[in-house]
Design an enzyme around this catalytic site. Structure first.
Site, short mmCIF file in Angstrom:
data_model
loop_
_atom_site.label_atom_id
_atom_site.label_comp_id
_atom_site.label_asym_id
_atom_site.label_seq_id
_atom_site.Cartn_x
_atom_site.Cartn_y
_atom_site.Cartn_z
CD GLU A 15 1.42 6.35 3.99
OE1 GLU A 15 0.70 7.26 3.51
OE2 GLU A 15 1.67 6.26 5.21
NE ARG A 99 11.20 5.59 4.04
CZ ARG A 99 9.90 5.78 4.29
NH1 ARG A 99 9.29 6.85 3.79
NH2 ARG A 99 9.23 4.94 5.05
CG ASN A 101 6.67 8.73 6.30
OD1 ASN A 101 6.68 7.72 5.59
ND2 ASN A 101 5.87 8.85 7.33
CG ASN A 156 2.72 8.80 9.28
OD1 ASN A 156 2.59 8.89 8.07
ND2 ASN A 156 3.39 7.81 9.87
CG ASP A 204 0.40 5.57 8.75
OD1 ASP A 204 0.79 6.53 8.04
OD2 ASP A 204 0.95 4.46 8.71
#
Length: 292
Positions: A15, A99, A101, A156, A204
């Site tokens: 990622e 968390r 991203n 995202n 995404d």
């Protein structure tokens, strides 16, 4: 369009690609492998952590930011891979069990950080996603944190059209990309639907080209969708991976597109989990370093 791996390493959840135009280097992470990686002059270097890492962004000071589950840290790039030297910049999200991203810097070098419920265990295995507890935060060069959004599922895509008057960001759980106006006081206005749901996967990460078109990785869709500046579908770019996660423009002419991908537990394609690249014949926008 010919897609090839950038290196021989395969990942569970690659990622967050970043292209360092000055040094012609590619940065990315393996979120589930707790690892940040850099490809420079054909050599891959990595730094191993003990928690998920979602982004790896160089700074104007010569070090780099890594967005870990416990906070945003500065990483000494001269530190050894097995013992990375970290210094806490900030813990932006106060929600326990979240968390980091998505994370990108705007043209002013401010870090925009999207968070989500942590869906990974201590070994990087999958955990069920049970709540929409994520948020969006902006962090300036002095480590001052501004909360922008709450109640997010999976943040995202973070992109800013050329006029700087808005931000484009997706919530993958909603299956759409939103546009938020940016007010004069830097707060966000009411969200607007920018790109609707599409049968080819969920949105995404994304990259923007020099024409203002958005190249969006479609999780589970095996493709990228190039959206026009008004959010309409311009074209679909087929990929040799089933779960692309994000993309970034790079290369000497800024016309190489790098795409990160995930490797599903079952039914993986040959290139799933690799970082792949292709010449797309269109110039992209440069990545921005952190201003601190």
């Amino acid at each position: 369009m010919k897609w090839l791996p950038v290196c021989d390493q395969r990942f569970k959840l690659a990622e967050g690609p970043f292209w360092d135009h000055t040094h012609q280097a590619l940065y990315w992470v393996d979120i589930a492998g707790f690892r940040a990686l850099r490809l420079n002059e054909g050599k891959v270097c990595f730094w191993q952590f003990n928690e998920p890492v979602s982004a790896f962004i160089p700074t104007h000071s010569g070090d780099a930011l890594v967005t870990l589950a416990s906070g945003v840290y500065r990483l000494d790039l001269d530190s050894p891979s097995s013992q990375p030297a970290l210094r806490l910049l900030c813990a932006a999200d106060p929600v326990a069990g979240n968390r980091a991203n998505e994370a990108r810097c705007d043209r002013h070098g401010r870090l925009w950080l999207g968070t989500m419920q942590n869906n990974l265990d201590d070994q990087g295995g999958d955990l069920p996603l049970e709540r929409r507890s994520g948020g969006l935060f902006r962090i300036d060069g002095q480590a001052s944190v501004t909360p922008l959004l709450a109640g997010q599922g999976i943040v995202n895509t973070l992109l800013w059209p050329a006029d700087g008057a808005s931000v484009l960001t997706a919530d993958t759980l909603d299956g759409v990309i939103y546009r938020y106006p940016i007010h004069a006081d830097h707060s966000l206005g009411d969200r607007q639907l920018w790109a609707a749901e599409h049968p080819r996967g969920a949105p995404d990460g994304s990259a923007m080209d020099a024409q203002g078109f958005v190249w969006n990785a479609r999780w589970g869709g095996g493709c990228l969708i190039r959206f026009a500046p008004d959010g309409s579908v311009n074209r679909v770019i087929e990929l040799p991976v089933s779960h692309p996660t994000s993309c970034v423009f790079g290369g000497p002419q800024m016309s190489t597109l790098f795409v990160t991908s995930a490797r599903p537990a079952e039914g993986a394609l040959e290139l799933d989990g690799y970082v792949i690249q292709a010449q797309v014949g269109i110039e992209g926008m440069e990545s921005h370093r952190f201003a601190g």
